[in-house]
Write a protein that holds these residues in place. Structure first.
Motif, PDB file in Angstrom:
ATOM      1  N   TYR A 306       0.942  -1.162  -0.037  1.00  0.00           N
ATOM      2  CA  TYR A 306       0.037  -0.115   0.128  1.00  0.00           C
ATOM      3  C   TYR A 306       0.735   1.225  -0.035  1.00  0.00           C
ATOM      4  N   ARG A 307       1.898   1.334   0.734  1.00  0.00           N
ATOM      5  CA  ARG A 307       2.829   2.375   0.754  1.00  0.00           C
ATOM      6  C   ARG A 307       3.351   2.530  -0.745  1.00  0.00           C
ATOM      7  N   GLU A 308       3.881   1.373  -1.297  1.00  0.00           N
ATOM      8  CA  GLU A 308       4.591   1.737  -2.461  1.00  0.00           C
ATOM      9  C   GLU A 308       3.764   1.968  -3.528  1.00  0.00           C
ATOM     10  N   ALA A 309       2.381   1.846  -3.324  1.00  0.00           N
ATOM     11  CA  ALA A 309       1.191   2.169  -4.385  1.00  0.00           C
ATOM     12  C   ALA A 309       0.795   3.666  -3.972  1.00  0.00           C
ATOM     13  N   GLY A 310       1.201   4.276  -3.015  1.00  0.00           N
ATOM     14  CA  GLY A 310       0.572   5.349  -2.593  1.00  0.00           C
ATOM     15  C   GLY A 310      -0.926   5.628  -1.851  1.00  0.00           C
ATOM     16  N   LEU A 311      -1.222   4.298  -1.606  1.00  0.00           N
ATOM     17  CA  LEU A 311      -2.749   4.092  -1.300  1.00  0.00           C
ATOM     18  C   LEU A 311      -2.863   4.294   0.646  1.00  0.00           C
ATOM     19  N   ASP A 312      -4.096   4.582   0.936  1.00  0.00           N
ATOM     20  CA  ASP A 312      -4.288   4.856   2.459  1.00  0.00           C
ATOM     21  C   ASP A 312      -4.859   3.442   2.717  1.00  0.00           C
ATOM     22  N   LEU A 313      -4.201   2.453   3.272  1.00  0.00           N
ATOM     23  CA  LEU A 313      -4.729   1.073   3.965  1.00  0.00           C
ATOM     24  C   LEU A 313      -6.083   1.338   4.940  1.00  0.00           C
ATOM     25  N   LYS A 314      -5.659   2.370   5.725  1.00  0.00           N
ATOM     26  CA  LYS A 314      -7.049   2.494   6.697  1.00  0.00           C
ATOM     27  C   LYS A 314      -8.252   2.927   5.913  1.00  0.00           C
ATOM     28  N   ALA A 315      -7.894   3.849   5.143  1.00  0.00           N
ATOM     29  CA  ALA A 315      -9.152   4.148   4.169  1.00  0.00           C
ATOM     30  C   ALA A 315      -9.871   3.113   3.773  1.00  0.00           C
ATOM     31  N   ASP A 316      -8.987   2.195   3.029  1.00  0.00           N
ATOM     32  CA  ASP A 316      -9.712   0.830   2.153  1.00  0.00           C
ATOM     33  C   ASP A 316     -10.297   0.178   3.386  1.00  0.00           C
ATOM     34  N   LEU A 317      -9.670  -0.061   4.512  1.00  0.00           N
ATOM     35  CA  LEU A 317     -10.296  -0.910   5.749  1.00  0.00           C
ATOM     36  C   LEU A 317     -11.607  -0.169   6.101  1.00  0.00           C
ATOM     37  N   ALA A 318     -11.549   0.922   6.097  1.00  0.00           N
ATOM     38  CA  ALA A 318     -12.887   1.886   6.768  1.00  0.00           C
ATOM     39  C   ALA A 318     -13.900   1.549   5.615  1.00  0.00           C
ATOM     40  N   THR A 319     -13.435   1.532   4.221  1.00  0.00           N
ATOM     41  CA  THR A 319     -14.641   1.402   3.400  1.00  0.00           C
ATOM     42  C   THR A 319     -15.125   0.143   3.499  1.00  0.00           C
ATOM     43  N   LEU A 320     -14.424  -0.879   3.753  1.00  0.00           N
ATOM     44  CA  LEU A 320     -15.027  -2.444   4.101  1.00  0.00           C
ATOM     45  C   LEU A 320     -15.769  -2.344   4.998  1.00  0.00           C
ATOM     46  N   THR A 321     -15.494  -1.630   6.186  1.00  0.00           N
ATOM     47  CA  THR A 321     -16.339  -1.715   7.412  1.00  0.00           C
ATOM     48  C   THR A 321     -17.616  -0.950   7.002  1.00  0.00           C
ATOM     49  N   GLN A 322     -17.610   0.059   6.418  1.00  0.00           N
ATOM     50  CA  GLN A 322     -18.705   0.972   6.243  1.00  0.00           C
ATOM     51  C   GLN A 322     -19.868   0.130   5.270  1.00  0.00           C
ATOM     52  N   THR A 323     -19.237  -0.637   4.630  1.00  0.00           N
ATOM     53  CA  THR A 323     -20.017  -1.264   3.242  1.00  0.00           C
ATOM     54  C   THR A 323     -20.445  -2.863   3.863  1.00  0.00           C
ATOM     55  N   ALA A 324     -20.080  -3.198   5.134  1.00  0.00           N
ATOM     56  CA  ALA A 324     -20.275  -4.559   5.534  1.00  0.00           C
ATOM     57  C   ALA A 324     -21.720  -4.465   6.149  1.00  0.00           C
ATOM     58  N   ASP A 325     -22.597  -5.036   5.123  1.00  0.00           N
ATOM     59  CA  ASP A 325     -24.116  -5.154   5.282  1.00  0.00           C
ATOM     60  C   ASP A 325     -24.793  -6.316   5.244  1.00  0.00           C
ATOM     61  N   ILE A 326     -23.974  -7.456   5.031  1.00  0.00           N
ATOM     62  CA  ILE A 326     -24.612  -8.624   5.025  1.00  0.00           C
ATOM     63  C   ILE A 326     -24.996  -9.464   6.259  1.00  0.00           C
ATOM     64  N   ALA A 327     -26.461  -9.571   6.291  1.00  0.00           N
ATOM     65  CA  ALA A 327     -26.839 -10.291   7.556  1.00  0.00           C
ATOM     66  C   ALA A 327     -27.138 -11.860   7.178  1.00  0.00           C
ATOM     67  N   ALA A 328     -27.043 -12.924   8.015  1.00  0.00           N
ATOM     68  CA  ALA A 328     -27.222 -14.235   7.735  1.00  0.00           C
ATOM     69  C   ALA A 328     -28.755 -14.663   8.219  1.00  0.00           C
ATOM     70  N   ASP A 329     -29.400 -15.534   7.568  1.00  0.00           N
ATOM     71  CA  ASP A 329     -30.484 -16.079   7.764  1.00  0.00           C
ATOM     72  C   ASP A 329     -30.452 -16.744   9.162  1.00  0.00           C
ATOM     73  N   PRO A 330     -30.943 -16.602  10.322  1.00  0.00           N
ATOM     74  CA  PRO A 330     -30.687 -17.053  11.724  1.00  0.00           C
ATOM     75  C   PRO A 330     -30.802 -18.560  11.574  1.00  0.00           C
TER      76      PRO A 330
END
Length: 454
Positions: A306-330
């Motif tokens: 990520y550093r070599e690519a100039g990307l923000d790893l924390k931002a991508d991980l935050a995106t994954l957290t924000q878009t995590a909306d899958i709920a299971a069938d109990p």
């Protein structure tokens, strides 16, 4: 074999009408001279058995791995490969194993299929074992783990190898995390990564995920994100460590290659599991991917890319957290956990074998399994061994035979023998010249344990 074992196993067979038909290559009277046997159960399960001429008094019940429902053929197996079969017969073990009632995610019926096949084999051969041990590979390792928690009146010891020891729910969850990263960071869209109504839907998702990974591999930014997804899939960046390379680009290329192969197998496989569970039994709603990734053994390599690519790893991980909306069938979770889970509550001694670099059953599942066994206060019954090989279930015949010998000694004496990596390699070398690579190590944290992170 004790009377209580025969009473229990015969009762199971009688209650279910197990022995529908039996085929013999040699009649029972020839068991002393060595013979092969085969048969079928009322539910369609087929079984095979081999009895050596110099039988040592122990029967090994083998549970085979996952065979996709969409691939033709579901034969019974008595060993993972011919080399292992030959060595175990040479060591005097009688072998038996079944096909299970069907291919696909067969865990819900596999325990009964195996025990009934064992009954049929004992009835036809007339053998009266001193000991019965169980072992299995991959999904069959999970089946063996379930036997270790439920069949203590029949089986005295169990050896899951390359087993899915996290159980089916956590298996689905960790694979969901990797697919979620590909969908959000590489495909840039909400792909259907669970809840497949048809097999074709699963294949379509597999193709879309693979295409996104292949496209991502063409840029520095994409390669960093490919590495992140691979890390969530528990793929190892150390495949080429034997060649002493520390080049991040080489290590990333290895992750990329593994990721493509993994996606193509596990995405259609999810359809089989969901069909058995009756719906989606996986979820990422509420998962904090920043905290999750902090436990990854690949985090250093991913951060460097990520550093070599100039990307923000924390931002991508935050995106994954924000878009995590899958709920299971109990209900599906409950069904899958009841039919394909492990509790760690052992009824017998257990030995596990695992390669350090396994793309389908990551070695980290052994960490969760050991934790479950400790929680059930059964740690004294468990011994775990690791071999420095690359690949799923990539064991030599000598390594498997060494594990079984250790288990057999534990059953016979009531005590574990010396079990260091050095001792295991020496034992394996004394059994066969196929080689061994036992190493002393402790696997890292398994990332898919949702409930353990609450």
């Amino acid at each position: 074999m004790s009377p209580r074992v025969r009473i229990r196993t015969l009762a199971v067979a009688a209650a279910t009408g197990a022995a529908l038909s039996i085929g013999l290559v040699a009649p029972p009277a020839m068991a002393d001279a060595g013979a092969d046997y085969s048969g079928s159960l009322a539910n369609g399960t087929t079984w095979l058995a081999s009895v050596p001429s110099d039988w040592n008094g122990t029967v090994l019940l083998y549970s085979h791995g996952y065979r996709p429902s969409f691939v033709p053929g579901n034969p019974a197996s008595v060993a993972p490969n011919d080399g292992t079969k030959a060595l175990l017969l040479e060591r005097g073990y009688a072998l038996v194993g079944s096909s299970y009632a069907s291919s696909g995610w067969a865990v819900p019926t596999a325990v009964d299929d195996q025990l009934q096949s064992l009954d049929a084999m004992l009835d036809q051969t007339g053998l009266e074992p001193e000991h019965i041990l169980a072992y299995g590979t991959s999904m069959g390792g999970l089946v063996t783990g379930r036997l270790a928690e439920s069949a203590g009146d029949v089986i005295e010891g169990a050896m899951p190898t390359c087993g899915l020891m996290e159980g089916a729910v956590d298996l689905n969850n960790y694979q969901l995390d990797g697919s979620h990263a590909i969908a959000q960071l590489l495909a840039g869209q909400d792909l259907q990564i669970e809840g497949y109504a048809t097999l074709n839907e699963a294949f379509a998702t597999s193709a879309a995920l693979s295409a996104a990974v292949q496209a991502g591999q063409q840029t520095a930014e994409g390669r960093a994100r490919v590495a992140l997804a691979a890390a969530l899939f528990h793929l190892s960046d150390g495949v080429l460590e034997a060649e002493a390379t520390k080049d991040p680009a080489v290590r990333q290329e290895s992750l990329y290659t593994q990721l493509l192969g993994t996606i193509g197998f596990v995405t259609p496989g999810r359809f089989d599991i969901e069909s058995t569970a009756g719906g989606n039994a996986t979820w990422n709603l509420g998962v904090d991917y920043g905290k999750l990734f902090a436990q990854s053994e690949d985090r250093g390599l991913v951060a460097e890319l990520y550093r070599e690519a100039g990307l923000d790893l924390k931002a991508d991980l935050a995106t994954l957290t924000q878009t995590a909306d899958i709920a299971a069938d109990p209900g599906s979770v409950e069904t899958l956990r009841a039919s394909s889970g492990l509790t760690g509550d052992l009824q017998m001694p257990v030995v596990t074998l695992h390669t350090l670099d396994d793309v389908l059953a990551p070695v980290q599942v052994e960490q969760e399994y050991a934790e479950d066994v400790r929680s059930a206060h059964d740690a004294s019954l468990l011994r775990q061994f690791f071999v420095d090989h690359v690949g799923h279930c990539n064991f030599t015949a000598a390594e498997i035979a060494a594990g079984i010998e250790v288990l057999q000694q534990r059953v016979e004496t009531g005590h574990w023998s010396g079990s260091s990596a050095t001792v295991m390699n020496r034992l394996a070398a004394s059994l066969d010249d196929s080689g061994s690579a036992f190493v002393a190590t402790q696997p890292g944290e398994f990332l898919g344990d949702r409930e353990g992170r609450r």
